[in-house]
Design a protein around this motif. Structure first.
Motif, PDB file in Angstrom:
ATOM      1  N   LEU A 216      12.922 -45.292  16.686  1.00 14.73           N
ATOM      2  CA  LEU A 216      11.662 -45.137  16.749  1.00 14.73           C
ATOM      3  C   LEU A 216      10.930 -44.174  15.761  1.00 14.73           C
ATOM      4  O   LEU A 216      11.598 -43.154  15.504  1.00 14.73           O
TER       5      LEU A 216
ATOM      6  N   TYR B  29       7.987 -41.161  14.839  1.00 13.96           N
ATOM      7  CA  TYR B  29       7.095 -40.503  15.529  1.00 13.96           C
ATOM      8  C   TYR B  29       6.361 -39.803  14.585  1.00 13.96           C
ATOM      9  O   TYR B  29       6.908 -39.187  13.390  1.00 13.96           O
TER      10      TYR B  29
ATOM     11  N   GLU C 201       3.910 -42.210  26.588  1.00 10.52           N
ATOM     12  CA  GLU C 201       5.017 -41.336  26.982  1.00 10.52           C
ATOM     13  C   GLU C 201       5.633 -40.433  26.071  1.00 10.52           C
ATOM     14  O   GLU C 201       5.883 -39.500  26.351  1.00 10.52           O
ATOM     15  N   VAL C 202       5.665 -40.971  24.947  1.00  5.66           N
ATOM     16  CA  VAL C 202       6.196 -40.341  23.870  1.00  5.66           C
ATOM     17  C   VAL C 202       5.089 -39.202  23.246  1.00  5.66           C
ATOM     18  O   VAL C 202       5.316 -38.264  22.967  1.00  5.66           O
ATOM     19  N   GLN C 203       3.615 -39.522  23.194  1.00  5.89           N
ATOM     20  CA  GLN C 203       2.773 -38.869  22.816  1.00  5.89           C
ATOM     21  C   GLN C 203       2.400 -37.547  23.758  1.00  5.89           C
ATOM     22  O   GLN C 203       2.047 -36.588  23.343  1.00  5.89           O
TER      23      GLN C 203
ATOM     24  N   PHE D 275       6.742 -34.581  23.474  1.00  4.96           N
ATOM     25  CA  PHE D 275       7.962 -35.188  22.660  1.00  4.96           C
ATOM     26  C   PHE D 275       8.577 -33.990  21.866  1.00  4.96           C
ATOM     27  O   PHE D 275       7.674 -33.286  20.942  1.00  4.96           O
ATOM     28  N   PRO D 276       9.712 -33.701  21.714  1.00  4.40           N
ATOM     29  CA  PRO D 276      10.822 -34.424  22.658  1.00  4.40           C
ATOM     30  C   PRO D 276      10.799 -33.875  24.066  1.00  4.40           C
ATOM     31  O   PRO D 276      11.264 -32.513  23.964  1.00  4.40           O
TER      32      PRO D 276
ATOM     33  N   SER E 176      10.633 -38.127  28.001  1.00  2.00           N
ATOM     34  CA  SER E 176      10.542 -39.217  26.959  1.00  2.00           C
ATOM     35  C   SER E 176      11.805 -39.530  26.404  1.00  2.00           C
ATOM     36  O   SER E 176      11.839 -40.754  25.974  1.00  2.00           O
ATOM     37  N   LEU E 177      12.632 -38.535  26.413  1.00  2.61           N
ATOM     38  CA  LEU E 177      14.054 -38.991  25.665  1.00  2.61           C
ATOM     39  C   LEU E 177      14.835 -39.891  26.599  1.00  2.61           C
ATOM     40  O   LEU E 177      15.598 -41.105  26.328  1.00  2.61           O
TER      41      LEU E 177
ATOM     42  N   LEU F 103      13.233 -43.489  26.017  1.00  2.00           N
ATOM     43  CA  LEU F 103      13.801 -44.126  24.899  1.00  2.00           C
ATOM     44  C   LEU F 103      15.256 -44.487  24.938  1.00  2.00           C
ATOM     45  O   LEU F 103      15.665 -45.416  24.642  1.00  2.00           O
TER      46      LEU F 103
ATOM     47  N   VAL G 143      15.244 -41.431  16.224  1.00  2.00           N
ATOM     48  CA  VAL G 143      14.045 -41.220  15.971  1.00  2.00           C
ATOM     49  C   VAL G 143      13.852 -40.562  14.641  1.00  2.00           C
ATOM     50  O   VAL G 143      14.290 -39.542  14.150  1.00  2.00           O
TER      51      VAL G 143
ATOM     52  N   TYR H  53       7.621 -44.631  31.937  1.00  2.00           N
ATOM     53  CA  TYR H  53       9.082 -44.109  32.180  1.00  2.00           C
ATOM     54  C   TYR H  53       9.627 -45.296  33.242  1.00  2.00           C
ATOM     55  O   TYR H  53      10.881 -45.568  33.039  1.00  2.00           O
TER      56      TYR H  53
END
Length: 783
Positions: A548, A550, A597-599, A602-603, A607-608, A611, A619, A705
């Motif tokens: 991914l 980022y 979720e990521v935005q 993170f981290p 979010s981890l 993923l 990442v 999630y």
């Protein structure tokens, strides 16, 4: 090649067996097709040469036949170099921009890669992981990919292979119309005018960033083959029709519809205009050619249909209306010479999509096309005073009028359809408010939208302008034929140099180029091969994995955000690892939920977890793409134990502003596999109740999630919101069939879904797993 003409007033005589007077060569290049064979009579009296000794006359004839074709291709190549400057010297590392062109570069490169390594996995591209069939989430571009593939395989430069196809589209478009007009009029010089009018039309120059729309070069070949099937009844031309139709249909789903519409209009029109040319043999060959084309198209087209249907992809009527021409569009230019840019500026679309609604065809083409229609309707009287040879070059004394009428009909229908579902006089005040559309009256496009399958997938009604550009180009070629015929007679009467005619023809061919002149074009540089950032070369050396990049969304909205997403996709062509990121026309709900979720944080542990559940190993963090506050927050969370991720988010490679991290631990969510028995059904929490969505009104999509955990548990029957799927079946809840387990939000009262608090099996700070038990009746959370 048999041309049906009226020599000495006798229709149906084969012009290829008659020696035309020498004066017919005063303004026409040789007319013989390279596929033409000597007549049987000539073969009967000819002395057969030795097998390994070419007959001098035959060699000379072949050279004479090839020369016009070679010269024409060279001419269009030179004009393309000039009209698109500085594209030619920058073919290997520049694009028009990083929006649509860069997306198409990735799509063509992926298809070339898949065809060479795993053809059966063509549609399972490397982006939008873990979705499958993601190639069908955007525009069809198979023909372009096949044409570009040899260059991609040999040179390893996806930018260069893409640009060669774009550059070639202008050359082939011009050459195709040259062949078509030359066939209809017998004049190679008229063909040159028509070819230039199409290849360098405003439509073609406007759509330089849209490779799949620019690839309309096979349309004139479809028409040429259709004429040949009618005139010769040859199976060879029937198979040519199948090949060209297939190439065009697989270039773009827009062009697929337009090709079918054009061929349908051709058959219907000529059935009424020249019914004597039709027979059961013709329809048999036409049916056979279309059957072969269908066999070639369907294996590629059907996955697109199924893939887009699975995502319920369709354009609503408002989108079509805001991308339709208005009456003012026909005076608007997007590209063009400075004079037109200034004079016609008041008619341009003030919105962000002026490129789509700039339908001005050019004055030179309109004038020549108008002359072609008027003079063709009076043919052969319109050539009164011209030489006998000029008047005998067309296919039939009345045919040019009928041909011109066909292309006039195509032009008028194209104009009507480009106006979309309702007639709009001017552009709407806003591009985003359906109430701003001021339709005067309904138009036929609305019926096509409602009743023709697939029309709902086309957003831009104005793109049918490609048929308008083609029809006007052919009519302009016919108009040039008459002008040159009269000029030839005038030159002969005054004993002037015969070079005057070709000189005028060349000048007429350059007029459309001058009108649409946009050079020098603005182009953006792209790193290729050894200049690609080292992080991507490092990824290429790793075993197959999932990554991914980022940030998934740039902190600056608009074009920078689109360019960043497309750049991720483009650089994946240098490693071909599975990539969660994607930048395609279809954006599934579950993908958008993961982006949020990521935005959101993170981290972070949440979010981890998500993923890891999707199978992400690496990442790639691009620090230069983060805002100042984002960069500070990222540095703290990835290094401070208080962020709770330092043991699970480990730096493995530092390339300065690009850093690679590995997700090393599944955290607590890995326990779910053991806690939910095989075959047990699972209820998924409603994404509307996601705490990150409820606490932040600016986050419109939640449930990332839950969607990730659902994919992790995809072997279990699942119920809930179907949008939470990454491709696995997620069924709507059944009130009469309570699932064995429920995966709910941690702050949610389980009794609202029919589960008891004491039946809690497992929980973390984000979600809780409950087992079905005796108690409150199951209600179901609904999608």
């Amino acid at each position: 090649m048999a041309r049906y003409c009226a020599f000495s007033g006798k229709p149906g005589v084969d012009a290829s067996r008659i020696d035309l007077p020498a004066e017919s060569k005063t303004f026409m290049l040789p007319q013989t097709d390279i596929t033409e064979q000597p007549s049987h009579a000539a073969q009967a009296v000819e002395i057969a040469p030795l097998p390994d000794t070419p007959h001098p006359a035959q060699a000379s004839s072949v050279r004479a036949r090839l020369l016009p074709h070679i010269l024409t291709i060279i001419a269009f190549t030179l004009i393309t170099m000039i009209a698109t400057w500085p594209m030619f010297p920058n073919l290997g590392g520049y694009l028009m921009d990083r929006a649509d062109p860069l997306l198409t570069v990735w799509g063509m490169a992926w298809q070339g890669h898949a065809l060479a390594t795993n053809p059966l996995g063509l549609f399972d591209s490397n982006v939008y992981y873990p979705f499958r069939g993601t190639l069908a989430f955007d525009e069809l571009s198979f023909s372009e990919a096949v044409l570009a593939a040899p260059f991609y395989w040999l040179l390893g430069n996806p930018i260069l292979s893409h640009n060669i196809v774009v550059f070639g589209a202008f050359i082939i478009s011009g050459y195709g119309v040259w062949l078509l007009v030359r066939e209809l009029t017998g004049s190679a010089w008229a063909g040159l005018v028509g070819g230039a009018a199409f290849a360098f039309s405003f439509y073609m120059l406007n759509h330089l960033p849209h490779t799949t729309l620019l690839s309309a070069e096979w349309l004139p070949f479809i028409l040429l083959s259709a004429y040949k099937v009618i005139w010769t009844r040859s199976w060879r031309w029937a198979w040519a029709l199948a090949a060209f139709f297939t190439l065009q249909a697989l270039s773009s789903h827009y062009l697929a519809f337009y090709s079918a519409m054009l061929l349908g209009l051709f058959v219907v029109y000529y059935w009424f205009a020249q019914r004597k040319l039709f027979s059961l043999a013709f329809f048999g060959k036409l049916a056979a050619s279309m059957a072969v084309s269908a066999l070639l198209v369907l294996p590629i087209a059907l996955p697109y249909v199924r893939g887009q249907a699975s995502q319920d992809f369709r354009r609503d009527l408002f989108q079509v209306e805001r991308f339709s021409n208005t009456l003012t569009s026909f005076l608007a230019v997007f590209r063009g010479n400075p004079i037109y840019q200034k004079l016609l500026a008041p008619f341009a679309d003030p919105g962000p999509w002026a490129i789509e609604r700039s339908a001005f065809p050019g004055l030179a083409v309109l004038v020549l096309a108008g002359l072609g229609v008027v003079w063709a309707s009076r043919y052969p009287h319109s050539l009164r005073g011209s030489t006998e040879a000029i008047r005998q070059t067309a296919s039939h004394p009345s045919d040019l009028g009928k041909h011109a009428a066909f292309y006039l009909i195509v032009a008028l229908i194209s104009v009507l359809l480009s106006l979309g579902p309702t007639l709009q006089l001017t552009y709407p005040a806003t591009e985003y408010d359906p109430n701003a559309i001021r339709g005067v009256l309904p138009l036929p496009y609305a019926l096509l939208y409602e009743w023709v399958p697939g029309f709902q997938s086309m957003r831009v009604a104005a793109r049918v302008g490609v048929l308008l550009a083609l029809a006007l180009a052919v009519l302009a070629g016919i108009g040039a034929f008459f002008l040159l015929g009269r000029l030839t007679a005038w030159v002969k009467r005054r004993n002037l140099t015969p070079l005057l005619v070709p000189t005028v023809a060349i000048l007429m061919a350059l007029l459309p180029v001058v009108e649409s002149w946009s050079a020098p074009l603005d182009m953006e540089p792209l790193a290729t091969r050894s200049a690609v950032p080292p992080v991507y070369r490092w990824l290429a050396a790793q075993p197959p994995t999932v990554i991914l990049e980022y940030p998934m969304v740039y902190y600056k909205p608009g074009y920078p955000n689109v360019a960043m997403g497309n750049t991720y996709q483009y650089f994946s062509t240098y490693h071909w690892q599975k990539l969660v990121n994607g930048s395609l026309a279809i954006r599934p709900y579950a993908y958008s939920a993961i982006v949020n979720e990521v935005q959101d944080c993170f981290p972070c542990p949440r979010s981890l977890d998500a993923l890891w559940a999707l199978g992400v190993e690496y990442v790639v963090a691009h620090l230069d793409s983060l805002s100042g506050p984002q960069r500070t927050d990222f540095a703290w969370r990835s290094t401070n134990p208080a962020g709770k991720v330092v043991n699970d988010f480990v730096l493995v490679k530092d390339f300065g502003s690009d850093r690679v991290y590995r997700i090393t631990s599944p955290g607590q969510v890995g326990q779910l596999v053991k806690l939910v028995p095989p075959g047990a059904s699972l209820l998924l929490a409603n994404p509307e109740n996601d705490p990150i969505r409820a606490s932040d009104g600016s986050t419109p999509i939640g449930g990332g999630y839950i969607a990730a955990l659902a994919y992790f548990l995809r072997d279990h029957p699942q119920y809930g919101d179907p949008d939470l799927s990454f491709g696995q079946p997620v069924h709507a809840p059944d009130p009469l069939n309570q699932p064995d387990y429920a995966l709910l939000w941690a702050n949610q009262d389980p009794t609202t879904e029919g589960y008891l608090p004491q039946n809690l099996v497992w929980s973390n700070e984000h979600v809780a797993l409950y087992k079905r038990g005796r108690g409150i009746a199951y209600k179901g959370n609904g999608p």
